[in-house]
Scaffold this motif. Sequence first.
Motif, PDB file in Angstrom:
ATOM      1  N   UNK A 282     -43.194   6.674 -22.107  1.00  0.00           N
ATOM      2  CA  UNK A 282     -42.368   7.085 -23.252  1.00  0.00           C
ATOM      3  C   UNK A 282     -41.107   6.232 -23.342  1.00  0.00           C
ATOM      4  N   UNK A 283     -40.505   5.947 -22.200  1.00  0.00           N
ATOM      5  CA  UNK A 283     -39.312   5.096 -22.177  1.00  0.00           C
ATOM      6  C   UNK A 283     -39.646   3.709 -22.708  1.00  0.00           C
ATOM      7  N   UNK A 284     -40.783   3.142 -22.276  1.00  0.00           N
ATOM      8  CA  UNK A 284     -41.203   1.827 -22.770  1.00  0.00           C
ATOM      9  C   UNK A 284     -41.326   1.820 -24.286  1.00  0.00           C
ATOM     10  N   UNK A 285     -41.979   2.849 -24.802  1.00  0.00           N
ATOM     11  CA  UNK A 285     -42.190   2.941 -26.243  1.00  0.00           C
ATOM     12  C   UNK A 285     -40.854   3.051 -26.976  1.00  0.00           C
ATOM     13  N   UNK A 286     -39.959   3.897 -26.469  1.00  0.00           N
ATOM     14  CA  UNK A 286     -38.684   4.145 -27.139  1.00  0.00           C
ATOM     15  C   UNK A 286     -37.796   2.899 -27.124  1.00  0.00           C
ATOM     16  N   UNK A 287     -37.699   2.232 -25.978  1.00  0.00           N
ATOM     17  CA  UNK A 287     -36.893   1.008 -25.886  1.00  0.00           C
ATOM     18  C   UNK A 287     -37.419  -0.038 -26.862  1.00  0.00           C
ATOM     19  N   UNK A 288     -38.732  -0.231 -26.848  1.00  0.00           N
ATOM     20  CA  UNK A 288     -39.317  -1.244 -27.717  1.00  0.00           C
ATOM     21  C   UNK A 288     -39.175  -0.882 -29.191  1.00  0.00           C
TER      22      UNK A 288
END
Length: 250
Positions: free
Chosen positions: A51-57
């Motif tokens: 989820x963090x990866x998706x949000x940052x990107x």
Amino acid sequence: MYFNLIPVQLGNPYLQFGSTLLFFPLAFYISKWVGLDGLKGLGMVFHPGWKKNFFISFLIGFGFWMVMFGIQFYVGDLEFVGVHGPVNVIMPVVEVFVGYLVGSLINDLIVRGYVVNILKDKIHIVWVFIISILIYALDDYWYAGFSISNSIFSIILGLSLTLAYYKTGSIWADTGLHYGLNIAYGLFYGLVGNSGSALFIVKETGHETAFSNLLNYIIPALMFIFVLWALKYYSSSNTLSKDNKITFSH
């Protein structure tokens, strides 16, 4: 071929959406057939930090594309006309958010998830990058038509998307970038082929300068540099081979 032979040919939007969702079981069984582990083998791994990866990107993709549109308004390439009324825009905006999420995810599963995972242990990873990025550029050509400008744009953008996928080992950092920039595009232009689904009403003035033309290269190039820096904040699923590495300095 599936999308152009079936969903695109259907006139009913609900049938189009339903047939689009059929991609996921189709992809599951095809990836199993070729020796990958279903959708997981294409990078749909719900690992810690996805989820963090998706949000940052998403923030990176959305932010850089909004900067690009902001510059286009400032230099006069685009003119702001207004905002669609809330009654007329609710469903179209929902279509933009859902449609681009599904579309971004499907494109990333094929162009990066399938290509990278099927080739990564067979050829050097640099060639995997080249093949994936060229397929991405050809996919854009399929829908938008060929031009040198669009091809260069797709190649530069494809480098960020492929790098985000490879370095994290899952689809989410890649799809976050793709979805973020698509949402920024969708706010002004709606879904591809359906400008009525946009939130804002804008007009292209036809005023182009050398800087305007370079902007399509500058923004994705700057985003690539930013993604290189942001790699240290992503979480990795550790699913990709450790024997065929490619390294980049931040």
